[in-house]
Design an enzyme around this catalytic site. Structure first.
Site, PDB file in Angstrom:
ATOM      1  N   ASP A 148     -16.106  -0.448  10.040  1.00 51.46           N
ATOM      2  CA  ASP A 148     -15.859  -0.354  11.483  1.00 51.46           C
ATOM      3  C   ASP A 148     -16.633   0.775  12.145  1.00 51.46           C
ATOM      4  O   ASP A 148     -16.544   0.959  13.366  1.00 51.46           O
ATOM      5  CB  ASP A 148     -14.364  -0.203  11.766  1.00 51.46           C
ATOM      6  CG  ASP A 148     -13.776   1.107  11.248  1.00 51.46           C
ATOM      7  OD1 ASP A 148     -14.471   1.819  10.486  1.00 51.46           O
ATOM      8  OD2 ASP A 148     -12.619   1.428  11.604  1.00 51.46           O
ATOM      9  N   GLY A 149     -17.375   1.564  11.369  1.00 53.56           N
ATOM     10  CA  GLY A 149     -18.135   2.661  11.933  1.00 53.56           C
ATOM     11  C   GLY A 149     -17.331   3.919  12.165  1.00 53.56           C
ATOM     12  O   GLY A 149     -17.885   4.936  12.588  1.00 53.56           O
ATOM     13  N   GLY A 207      -5.308   3.191  10.532  1.00 57.25           N
ATOM     14  CA  GLY A 207      -5.729   1.812  10.391  1.00 57.25           C
ATOM     15  C   GLY A 207      -6.927   1.540  11.283  1.00 57.25           C
ATOM     16  O   GLY A 207      -7.589   2.459  11.772  1.00 57.25           O
ATOM     17  N   ASP A 253      -8.131  -3.748   7.356  1.00 55.92           N
ATOM     18  CA  ASP A 253      -7.117  -2.696   7.524  1.00 55.92           C
ATOM     19  C   ASP A 253      -6.553  -2.745   8.940  1.00 55.92           C
ATOM     20  O   ASP A 253      -6.235  -1.725   9.549  1.00 55.92           O
ATOM     21  CB  ASP A 253      -7.705  -1.314   7.214  1.00 55.92           C
ATOM     22  CG  ASP A 253      -6.623  -0.242   7.025  1.00 55.92           C
ATOM     23  OD1 ASP A 253      -5.476  -0.608   6.684  1.00 55.92           O
ATOM     24  OD2 ASP A 253      -6.927   0.942   7.233  1.00 55.92           O
ATOM     25  N   HIS A 304       0.190   7.574   6.337  1.00 55.04           N
ATOM     26  CA  HIS A 304       1.442   7.151   5.706  1.00 55.04           C
ATOM     27  C   HIS A 304       2.520   8.213   5.913  1.00 55.04           C
ATOM     28  O   HIS A 304       2.234   9.415   5.977  1.00 55.04           O
ATOM     29  CB  HIS A 304       1.227   6.896   4.215  1.00 55.04           C
ATOM     30  CG  HIS A 304       0.440   5.662   3.925  1.00 55.04           C
ATOM     31  ND1 HIS A 304       0.921   4.628   3.155  1.00 55.04           N
ATOM     32  CD2 HIS A 304      -0.799   5.282   4.308  1.00 55.04           C
ATOM     33  CE1 HIS A 304       0.005   3.670   3.073  1.00 55.04           C
ATOM     34  NE2 HIS A 304      -1.051   4.050   3.769  1.00 55.04           N
ATOM     35  N   HIS A 347      -9.816   0.826   0.398  1.00 52.38           N
ATOM     36  CA  HIS A 347     -10.698   1.444   1.399  1.00 52.38           C
ATOM     37  C   HIS A 347     -11.523   2.596   0.809  1.00 52.38           C
ATOM     38  O   HIS A 347     -11.224   3.766   0.979  1.00 52.38           O
ATOM     39  CB  HIS A 347      -9.971   1.842   2.682  1.00 52.38           C
ATOM     40  CG  HIS A 347      -8.651   2.530   2.560  1.00 52.38           C
ATOM     41  ND1 HIS A 347      -8.457   3.661   1.787  1.00 52.38           N
ATOM     42  CD2 HIS A 347      -7.461   2.274   3.150  1.00 52.38           C
ATOM     43  CE1 HIS A 347      -7.212   4.059   1.911  1.00 52.38           C
ATOM     44  NE2 HIS A 347      -6.587   3.232   2.731  1.00 52.38           N
ATOM     45  N   GLU A 377       0.870  -1.182   0.000  1.00 53.66           N
ATOM     46  CA  GLU A 377       0.000   0.000   0.000  1.00 53.66           C
ATOM     47  C   GLU A 377       0.902   1.225   0.000  1.00 53.66           C
ATOM     48  O   GLU A 377       1.280   1.746   1.034  1.00 53.66           O
ATOM     49  CB  GLU A 377      -0.924  -0.016   1.211  1.00 53.66           C
ATOM     50  CG  GLU A 377      -1.981   1.085   1.176  1.00 53.66           C
ATOM     51  CD  GLU A 377      -2.822   1.144   2.439  1.00 53.66           C
ATOM     52  OE1 GLU A 377      -3.577   2.122   2.574  1.00 53.66           O
ATOM     53  OE2 GLU A 377      -2.722   0.240   3.293  1.00 53.66           O
ATOM     54  N   ARG A 429     -19.783  18.699  -9.791  1.00 53.04           N
ATOM     55  CA  ARG A 429     -19.198  18.898 -11.119  1.00 53.04           C
ATOM     56  C   ARG A 429     -17.923  18.090 -11.342  1.00 53.04           C
ATOM     57  O   ARG A 429     -17.278  18.224 -12.374  1.00 53.04           O
ATOM     58  CB  ARG A 429     -18.926  20.395 -11.345  1.00 53.04           C
ATOM     59  CG  ARG A 429     -20.210  21.213 -11.492  1.00 53.04           C
ATOM     60  CD  ARG A 429     -19.935  22.697 -11.679  1.00 53.04           C
ATOM     61  NE  ARG A 429     -19.348  23.300 -10.486  1.00 53.04           N
ATOM     62  CZ  ARG A 429     -20.064  23.694  -9.432  1.00 53.04           C
ATOM     63  NH1 ARG A 429     -21.376  23.543  -9.433  1.00 53.04           N
ATOM     64  NH2 ARG A 429     -19.471  24.246  -8.385  1.00 53.04           N
TER      65      ARG A 429
END
Length: 376
Positions: free
Chosen positions: A242-243, A303, A268, A137, A210, A125, A221
């Protein structure tokens, strides 16, 4: 003859059946479903379902793959996730230096050759991502695609190879090159326009990492990456149910917009899944768990603390998805995305299975016919 199990109830990927025999051959594949059984065959109380396939696993059992890219670490991650029904997964390395990428590749190769349960390949990733949408990241490692990285992605000893990239940062010709090498290309951590996203899909990219998170949003637009992901019927989308990463309303929209089979449940998951710890270091930051939410000391989500059976329950309970379809989102559809002969309990498929008890409690997990978890 192989090992014979008799399921009290069996979900084969399509139907729920009663009192069905499953024969597992020496190769770890299912050699027969149904037929006569011997009196000493083991009976399985509960519901036997296809094993879960997680294409985005950053860590588990107290181990983060970036911090410990080794075969031993992959064994610990496998053990952590097997208790939640994961029978196959892609260890995921987020954006890092090239030497760490090499170590991770060597670890995956070693895990595959030594038979670490569940490891089927690797997911890189990054590091070819958008600085504007980098999320957690490390920005200092984000970079363009180089010849050395192309050579790494070309390694056939890595099993299934998946690379997440931002299409505004990687040329269409390089995306075609990756696809020609047998790499699955997903789009994510991107601020690209819909036009750029469409070009990447036409060049061979097949999925989105994700959905909704760390990607250019849908505007009136400009559809952005989110809009294009929802529009393109041929593209798969991973979903972190996961909410915290995605609201129930956004999940419901994706379920309405995408054709059946194109939404995949992913965890994740970070190192805390299957661990009692409540924090861990990530580069120069600290990630802290509050309940089931992971937050970096710099404020962003870092994550998840989700596992696959949790994702199945959430999509069922929050969005009204029937259990068979929720199970397919965790097994059959990831298998179809990866081209893996799994996600079903039928003759010739991998003997990847999960035995569920009351309230979808994971009681046992098998990977390639080998029992890798038993509750208590």
């Amino acid at each position: 003859m192989g090992v014979i199990l008799i399921a009290e109830k069996l979900f084969d990927g399509e139907r729920i059946l009663a009192d069905v025999a499953i024969t597992i051959g020496d190769s770890g594949l299912i050699s027969a479903v149904g037929g006569g059984v011997s009196s000493d065959a083991e009976r399985l109380p509960g519901l036997l379902v296809p094993g879960f396939i997680d294409i985005q696993v950053n860590g588990g059992g107290g181990v983060l793959f970036n911090q410990e890219p080794s075969v031993n670490a992959l064994q610990k991650i496998s053990e952590a996730h097997s208790q939640f029904g994961t029978s196959a997964f892609l260890p995921t390395l987020i954006t890092d230096s090239f030497p760490v990428m090499q170590q991770a590749a060597d670890a995956v190769s070693g895990a595959l050759s030594s038979g670490v349960p569940g490891v089927i390949g690797v997911h890189f990733e990054g590091p070819h991502l958008s600085e504007a949408k980098k999320g957690t990241h490390e920005g200092g490692f984000i970079r363009s695609l180089s010849h050395e990285e192309l050579s790494l992605y070309a390694r056939e000893d890595l099993g299934i190879r998946l690379v997440t990239l931002a299409p505004e940062c990687v040329s269409v010709s390089d995306i075609r090159k990756l696809v020609s090498l047998g790499v699955h290309v997903c789009l994510g951590h991107s601020n690209a326009s819909a036009e750029v996203v469409e070009a990447a899909l036409d060049a061979g990219a097949t999925g989105f990492t994700h959905l909704y998170n760390a990607m250019s949003p849908l505007h009136s637009r400009e559809p952005g990456m989110v809009g294009t992901a929802l529009i393109r019927d041929d593209a798969w989308c991973g979903l972190i149910a996961d909410g915290h990463h995605v609201s129930t309303g956004a999940m419901a929209l994706a379920l309405k917009a995408k054709p059946r089979g194109k939404l995949l449940l992913v965890s994740d998951a970070m190192s805390l899944v299957g661990s009692d710890a409540t924090s861990f270091p990530l580069f120069d930051r600290v990630v802290t768990r509050e309940g089931d939410k992971l937050t970096s000391s710099t404020g962003e989500l870092a994550g998840s603390h989700l596992d696959m059976i949790g994702a199945v329950k959430n999509i069922r309970d929050w969005c009204g998805v029937e259990l068979p379809e929720a199970l397919r989102m965790a097994s059959l559809y990831p298998a179809q995305f990866l081209g893996l002969g799994a996600g079903v309990i039928t003759e010739g498929a991998r003997a990847d299975m999960v035995l569920l008890g009351e309230d979808l409690q994971v009681n046992r997990t098998w990977s390639l016919g080998r029992e890798i978890y038993r509750r208590n």
